[in-house]
Enzyme design. Structure first.
Site, PDB file in Angstrom:
ATOM      1  N   GLU A 220       0.808  -1.228   0.000  1.00 53.95           N
ATOM      2  CA  GLU A 220       0.000   0.000   0.000  1.00 53.95           C
ATOM      3  C   GLU A 220       0.838   1.272   0.000  1.00 53.95           C
ATOM      4  O   GLU A 220       0.462   2.279   0.609  1.00 53.95           O
ATOM      5  CB  GLU A 220      -0.997  -0.028   1.169  1.00 53.95           C
ATOM      6  CG  GLU A 220      -2.027  -1.151   1.005  1.00 53.95           C
ATOM      7  CD  GLU A 220      -3.025  -1.252   2.136  1.00 53.95           C
ATOM      8  OE1 GLU A 220      -2.909  -0.481   3.106  1.00 53.95           O
ATOM      9  OE2 GLU A 220      -3.906  -2.127   2.057  1.00 53.95           O
TER      10      GLU A 220
ATOM     11  N   GLU B 218      -5.650  -8.104  -1.483  1.00 51.59           N
ATOM     12  CA  GLU B 218      -6.068  -7.944  -0.094  1.00 51.59           C
ATOM     13  C   GLU B 218      -7.509  -7.506  -0.091  1.00 51.59           C
ATOM     14  O   GLU B 218      -7.892  -6.570  -0.784  1.00 51.59           O
ATOM     15  CB  GLU B 218      -5.210  -6.938   0.670  1.00 51.59           C
ATOM     16  CG  GLU B 218      -5.629  -6.829   2.149  1.00 51.59           C
ATOM     17  CD  GLU B 218      -4.713  -5.933   2.970  1.00 51.59           C
ATOM     18  OE1 GLU B 218      -3.481  -6.014   2.758  1.00 51.59           O
ATOM     19  OE2 GLU B 218      -5.211  -5.168   3.809  1.00 51.59           O
TER      20      GLU B 218
END
Length: 802
Positions: free
Chosen positions: A194, A278
């Site tokens: 991320e 995810e």
């Protein structure tokens, strides 16, 4: 005329739920009966043609990492630990996970803790550091076909000022070498979780992997939110060649109901596997509906062929953010108690019926009646084009529907087996049930699907539901101690979860034999979230008055800490925590400090003692007794202060800054007057207890009735000041209202009259209102929220106290 007391229902009120239960049972029996055109209900026809195809299915998986969310699983007793691992990985038993994504540890907090690096300092590699190796070995032992995927949330500080360096690539290659030494093959590898992507770094990574003999490892980019990586790949052929899988986080939306899961036409046009690398971040039970949608709709909407749930397991303390997220709740290693969540069985509705390498059939995948609100279905076929399975979800449907299958094109037209999970039900007996078998007529058959279900329709066999049963939960009681001297090296000690830095057991120094707990991170890592002092914590959030002590040795200049009453920790930033600590430096400077979730630090006392220096052992102790807080160094009390900020919490150890330090002989012993602590048992049903919903510590947490189970959220302390506390929070009348029916909850203890209770003749009376703690309507169902009511002598106002 006799009066009906509050909570005494008429006979028809008591009987009505039984009638409803009977009706629902009958409907459940009818739910999967093959239908005919005589039924006036909506219908969908699915043609399952073996000559038709789609993308290759890569699997359903979960993530251990991001971070520390598997930590408490390592402390479980062997029998329960093996049972939990079976429910996660064993084929034909539970979730039967097909992909396991693990964190490449870097000593930085990565959501709910930090995971240890294999190379704290450059050139010193320890391939046994951390627990992810153990976890992968356990997964592989149960399912040799499982695929592993490594991803970093940060990096050791020695790699440089940023993650995107050659040093980081070298670190990742070293991690792959460690995996090989454990007999583990890593199939997929990501970049920086991320944090976007740097195209040249991925290109260099691909080249380095090839040169190091890892050409078979597939690179995933970019493990971030959004599909911009696909656009960059489409416009940059070198970058495109370096990446084999496009992995995006939360394509259905973060913490959403996951009704829509699109990718982009550019991403689909790359003709590479697209993954929801995810997904989830939702409760082990309550997230099941969203999961059911996403597991189908990732493919229908976005042509994503793998979905990975974060996290694997909720094996963290209840004061942490995301404390119930995962497939299994496993936060009581001392009792061995665990709960297999509904999300496990929703996962099984796909993983036990289709394997990686199967292919989707696009023409047999879509939305029931063409409407998202009616549900979705995906169909997959085996590589030899014989077996097939279809997964149907009806999360948003409002009525029963008929689904008719016509099977052709060389696929099996033999017996079809139907399994189902009632996602709307709280009864585990209705999850993952072999509902019926159907014999098609010339390849055709119909079935009725009910709202709120997941169904698997399959020609395969071998599915199953595990039978291991959890023991009852119970609190971790005082006194507690761990010398660390015989603990295994390279792991965190039992019941402790490191939040920043790396606290692992290693051989002692300073003339001490055996093993010691060692803080090994000597410089700030490349962070994933905010920075903080390194620390580790463990124990019972309900511990109140105690002394926490340990021997400490500083290996270099800096300060060592003993920590007490570790409580609220509501964010992903490790510094945002309520606690007290005593610290002493190598120069002899000491202080007693209160930390808060703001975050802020308040020095309550400070001074100087003889300098302990480095390489020598010093005994530290912090005593918390009501509002009295005392610190002692080598048996000499240096200060006693008064502070009533935190009444209860766990113990911990830490350092000020990234200082090498060792700890030995941890001890947590009760002190002072120990107020009675234990369950508050209901008079109208002795099997029910006053319960803090979900182990919550936030203001406003519901106080309810629940089966007595010995959990720490049912261990209430009857304080001498008239309060009744759990986890340091008070039993509170909402808003201070005095009206009948006013609910009770948990709230920060503030001395208010709405937090005062007096035991009288088996009741708990609030003196300010004169009202009694009351089980409304004599309702002993789990989840009934308690209130106050005019005292009337009813059994629903009787309580047995600790």
């Amino acid at each position: 005329m006799s009066k009906i007391a509050h909570g005494s229902p008429q006979w028809w009120v008591r009987s009505f739920p039984l009638a409803i239960t009977a009706l629902l049972t009958i409907l459940g029996m009818l739910a999967l009966v093959p239908t005919s055109s005589a039924y006036a209900q909506a219908s969908t026809t699915v043609t399952v043609n073996g000559t038709q195809g789609g993308r290759v299915f890569d699997g359903i998986g979960a993530i251990s990492g991001g971070g520390g969310n598997t930590a408490l699983l390592t402390s479980y007793p062997p029998a329960q630990q093996q049972a939990i691992l079976d429910y996660l990985f064993k084929p034909g038993y539970g979730a039967a996970l097909q992909v396991l994504k693990v964190e490449i540890g870097s000593d930085t907090n990565s959501t709910d803790g930090s995971e240890s690096s294999i190379e704290h300092t450059q050139g010193s590699i320890d391939c046994n550091s951390g627990y992810e190796w153990w976890l992968m070995e356990q997964a592989q032992a149960r399912n040799p076909a499982i695929k592993f995927y490594g991803l970093a949330w940060g990096a050791p500080g020695w790699v440089g000022s940023t993650f995107w360096t050659t040093n980081t690539i070298n670190y990742i290659v070293a991690w792959l070498n460690c995996a090989k030494s454990h007999g583990l093959t890593i199939s997929y590898l990501g970049g920086w979780n991320e944090h976007g992507f740097q195209t040249s770094w991925y290109e260099q990574l691909r080249s380095a992997l090839n040169s190091a003999g890892y050409s078979g490892v597939q690179v995933v980019a970019a493990d971030s939110v959004g599909w911009s990586v696909a656009s960059s790949m489409a416009s940059d052929q070198v970058f495109n060649n370096a990446v084999q899988v496009v992995g995006v986080h939360y394509p259905c939306g973060y913490l959403s109901s996951e009704t829509s899961c699109p990718s982009t036409s550019t991403a689909v046009g790359l003709n590479k596997p697209l993954w929801a690398s995810e997904n989830g971040s939702q409760d082990y039970n309550n997230g099941a509906g969203a999961m059911a949608r996403a597991d189908n709709r990732d493919y229908i909407d976005g042509r994503m062929t793998a979905t990975l749930n974060w996290p694997l397991v909720a094996a963290i303390y209840t004061n942490m953010k995301f404390d119930t997220d995962g497939l299994v709740l496993a936060n009581q290693p001392w009792s061995g108690a665990y709960t297999v969540g509904k999300q496990t069985w929703v996962t099984a509705q796909t993983t036990q019926f289709a394997q990686p390498g199967w292919s989707y059939i696009d023409s047999a995948s879509g939305y029931l009646q063409g409407n998202r609100s009616d549900g979705s279905y995906v169909t997959l076929k085996s590589p030899d084009h014989s077996d097939w399975s279809s997964v149907i979800e009806t999360m948003d449907a409002t009525a029963a529907q008929t689904v008719t299958y016509n099977v052709t094109g060389g696929l099996s037209t033999g017996a079809v087996h139907v399994w189902s999970t009632d996602v709307s039900s709280t009864n585990p007996a209705t999850w993952f049930v072999h509902s019926q078998d159907i014999t098609p007529n010339n390849g055709s058959f119909s079935l009725t699907v009910q709202p709120g279900f997941v169904y698997s329709v399959t020609t395969t066999t071998g599915q199953g539901k595990g039978t291991a049963v959890s023991p009852s939960p119970g609190p971790l009681s005082l006194p507690y101690s761990d010398s660390f001297s015989s603990d295994p090296v390279d792991v965190q000690p039992r019941y402790f979860t490191q939040q920043q830095g790396s606290f692992q057991v290693e051989p002692c120094t300073g003339g001490r034999t055996g093993n010691c707990l060692t803080q090994q991170t000597l410089q700030q890592p490349i962070l994933w979230t905010a920075n903080s002092n390194p620390y580790t914590m463990g124990g019972n959030l309900g511990w109140t008055n105690y002394t926490v002590s340990a021997d400490a040795l500083l290996e270099q200049a800096g300060s060592a800490q003993v920590i007490g009453r570790v409580g609220a920790h509501p964010s992903e930033a490790p510094a945002d925590v309520n606690d007290y600590y005593l610290q002493v430096s190598n120069t002899g400077a000491w202080s007693i400090v209160r930390s808060s979730t703001s975050p802020s630090l308040t020095t309550l006392a400070s001074g100087t003692v003889s300098a302990p220096g480095t390489g020598t052992w010093t005994h530290l102790s912090l005593t918390l007794n009501g509002s009295s807080i005392s610190g002692a160094i080598n048996g000499h009390t240096v200060a006693t202060v008064s502070d009533s900020g935190y009444a209860a919490g766990m113990a911990g150890l830490g350092t000020a800054g990234y200082t090498g330090a060792q700890f030995a002989n941890l001890s947590v012993t009760p002190v002072g007057s120990q107020a009675p602590t234990g369950p508050i048992v209901a008079g109208d049903d002795s099997s029910k207890c006053v319960d803090d919903r979900g182990f919550g510590t936030a203001n406003g947490t519901v106080v309810e009735m629940w089966d007595c189970n010995g959990g720490t959220n049912q261990q209430w302390t009857i304080e001498t000041d008239g309060t009744i506390q759990v986890f340091g929070k008070c039993l509170d009348i909402v808003g201070g209202d005095t009206a009948n029916g006013t609910l009770v909850d948990l709230w920060t203890c503030n001395g208010g009259t709405n937090q005062q209770w007096k035991a009288a003749n088996g009741t708990l009376v609030n003196p300010a209102s004169g009202k009694c703690l009351d089980d409304p309507g004599f309702n002993t169902a789990n989840g009934t929220q308690l209130d106050i009511w005019t005292c009337n002598g009813g059994t629903n106002q009787q309580w047995t106290l600790p």
